[in-house]
Scaffold this active site. Structure first.
Site, mmCIF file in Angstrom:
data_model
loop_
_atom_site.group_PDB
_atom_site.id
_atom_site.type_symbol
_atom_site.label_atom_id
_atom_site.label_comp_id
_atom_site.label_asym_id
_atom_site.label_seq_id
_atom_site.Cartn_x
_atom_site.Cartn_y
_atom_site.Cartn_z
ATOM 1 N N LYS A 42 0.681 -1.277 0.211
ATOM 2 C CA LYS A 42 -0.018 0.029 -0.052
ATOM 3 C C LYS A 42 1.004 1.405 0.123
ATOM 4 C CE LYS A 42 -3.326 -2.533 2.793
ATOM 5 N NZ LYS A 42 -2.393 -3.421 3.763
ATOM 6 N N GLY A 43 1.898 0.911 0.392
ATOM 7 C CA GLY A 43 2.937 2.236 0.617
ATOM 8 C C GLY A 43 3.359 3.113 -0.392
ATOM 9 N N GLU A 98 7.959 2.191 -5.798
ATOM 10 C CA GLU A 98 8.116 1.887 -4.277
ATOM 11 C C GLU A 98 8.144 2.936 -3.397
ATOM 12 O OE1 GLU A 98 8.122 -1.746 -2.030
ATOM 13 O OE2 GLU A 98 7.183 0.142 -2.354
ATOM 14 N N ASP A 99 7.901 3.043 -2.276
ATOM 15 C CA ASP A 99 7.840 4.308 -1.429
ATOM 16 C C ASP A 99 9.406 4.162 -0.753
ATOM 17 O OD1 ASP A 99 5.880 2.708 1.283
ATOM 18 O OD2 ASP A 99 7.258 1.773 -0.125
ATOM 19 N N ASP A 102 14.500 -0.677 2.003
ATOM 20 C CA ASP A 102 15.237 -0.789 3.431
ATOM 21 C C ASP A 102 16.206 -2.159 3.355
ATOM 22 O OD1 ASP A 102 13.865 -0.734 6.669
ATOM 23 O OD2 ASP A 102 15.924 -1.221 5.981
ATOM 24 N N LYS A 130 17.076 3.342 2.362
ATOM 25 C CA LYS A 130 18.001 3.245 3.631
ATOM 26 C C LYS A 130 19.011 2.382 3.222
ATOM 27 C CE LYS A 130 14.517 3.010 7.173
ATOM 28 N NZ LYS A 130 13.783 2.439 8.126
ATOM 29 N N PHE A 151 12.961 4.560 11.576
ATOM 30 C CA PHE A 151 11.680 4.085 10.994
ATOM 31 C C PHE A 151 11.028 5.445 10.787
ATOM 32 C CE2 PHE A 151 7.647 2.017 10.607
ATOM 33 C CZ PHE A 151 8.090 0.742 9.995
ATOM 34 N N VAL A 152 10.277 5.467 9.455
ATOM 35 C CA VAL A 152 9.834 6.810 9.024
ATOM 36 C C VAL A 152 8.337 6.527 8.535
ATOM 37 C CG1 VAL A 152 11.864 8.089 8.305
ATOM 38 C CG2 VAL A 152 10.416 6.665 6.799
ATOM 39 N N ASP A 158 3.685 3.610 6.564
ATOM 40 C CA ASP A 158 2.917 3.033 7.904
ATOM 41 C C ASP A 158 3.781 2.317 8.915
ATOM 42 O OD1 ASP A 158 3.027 0.407 6.488
ATOM 43 O OD2 ASP A 158 1.615 -0.047 7.973
ATOM 44 N N ARG A 164 -0.138 6.782 7.505
ATOM 45 C CA ARG A 164 0.062 6.711 6.048
ATOM 46 C C ARG A 164 -0.598 8.123 5.504
ATOM 47 N NH1 ARG A 164 1.118 1.497 3.958
ATOM 48 N NH2 ARG A 164 0.238 -0.205 5.046
#
Ligand SMILES: O=P(O)(O)OC[C@H]1O[C@H](OP(=O)(O)OP(=O)(O)O)[C@H](O)[C@@H]1O
Ligand SMILES: Oc1ncnc2cn[nH]c12
Ligand SMILES: [Mg+2]
Length: 192
Positions: A42-43, A98-99, A102, A130, A151-152, A158, A164
């Site tokens: 969903k990100g 993608e958002d 990581d 990241k 962690f953002v 989310d 979100r």
């Protein structure tokens, strides 16, 4: 400011300016083409909605849902496809959006999976990167921001399904996710 967040990492204005730059770069590279832009639910939804409207080329859109974080702040390392594409991507120019990258596990799995379907080309665009937490290297063609190992949340990102909607990208207070995860990890009190 949301009391679960520590500070703003990227304001909505900084995000919007960078998204416009990415849109110009992608439009130049795909001039004369009509790529299939694939957003990873969903990100990536909010980033993708803004990015495609910054493009000066026609696009088709599709979405996949995968999950590896669930309700945690740590990748499970196991990537599951929850919703697959509706398009047959054989012979198409595909741009994965993608958002955040990581550990790289999500994108690595997706890239390998989609390459088996015979696209004419496959490129990757992420808003955030990241690098400090990478567990597998993934080639990223368009990279919005390199961020520290925090962690953002916000702008689609989310924690446990929350935050979100925030317009800025914010750093989540560690006590928000350490408290929740400690409680879940503590041995069940079976009274023995
Ligand atoms: O590089 P990785 O360590 O794999 O982490 C990146 C992925 O994790 C998050 O998605 P998540 O699985 O939390 O689902 P969501 O997009 O629905 O939030 C994020 O949106 C990326 O898709
Ligand atoms: O910082 C972060 N915020 C939200 N989701 C994820 C996944 N990996 N890293 C994240
Ligand atoms: Mg995601």
């Amino acid at each position: 400011m949301h009391n679960d967040t520590e500070r703003v990492l990227l304001t909505e204005q900084e995000i919007a300016a960078r998204v416009r730059q990415l849109g110009e770069e992608i439009s130049r590279d795909y001039a004369g083409k009509e790529p299939l832009v694939v957003g990873i639910l969903k990100g990536a939804v909010i980033f993708m909605a803004d990015l495609v409207r910054c493009l000066s080329i026609p696009v088709r859109m599709d979405f996949m849902a995968v999950s590896s974080y669930g309700a945690s702040s740590q990748s499970s390392g196991v990537v599951r496809i929850l919703k697959d594409l509706e398009h047959n991507i054989g012979g198409m120019d595909v741009l994965l959006v993608e958002d955040i990258v990581d550990t790289g596990l999500t994108l690595n799995y997706l890239r390998e999976n989609l390459l088996t379907r015979g696209p004419a080309s496959l490129k990757i665009c992420t808003l955030l990167d990241k690098p400090g937490r990478r567990r597998v290297n993934v080639p990223v063609d368009y990279n919005g921001f390199i961020i520290p190992d925090e962690f953002v949340v916000g702008y689609g990102l989310d924690y446990n399904g929350r935050y979100r909607h925030l317009r800025d990208i914010m750093i989540l207070k560690r006590e928000v996710y350490t408290a929740k995860e400690d409680n879940e990890n503590c041995p069940a009190d079976d009274g023995s």
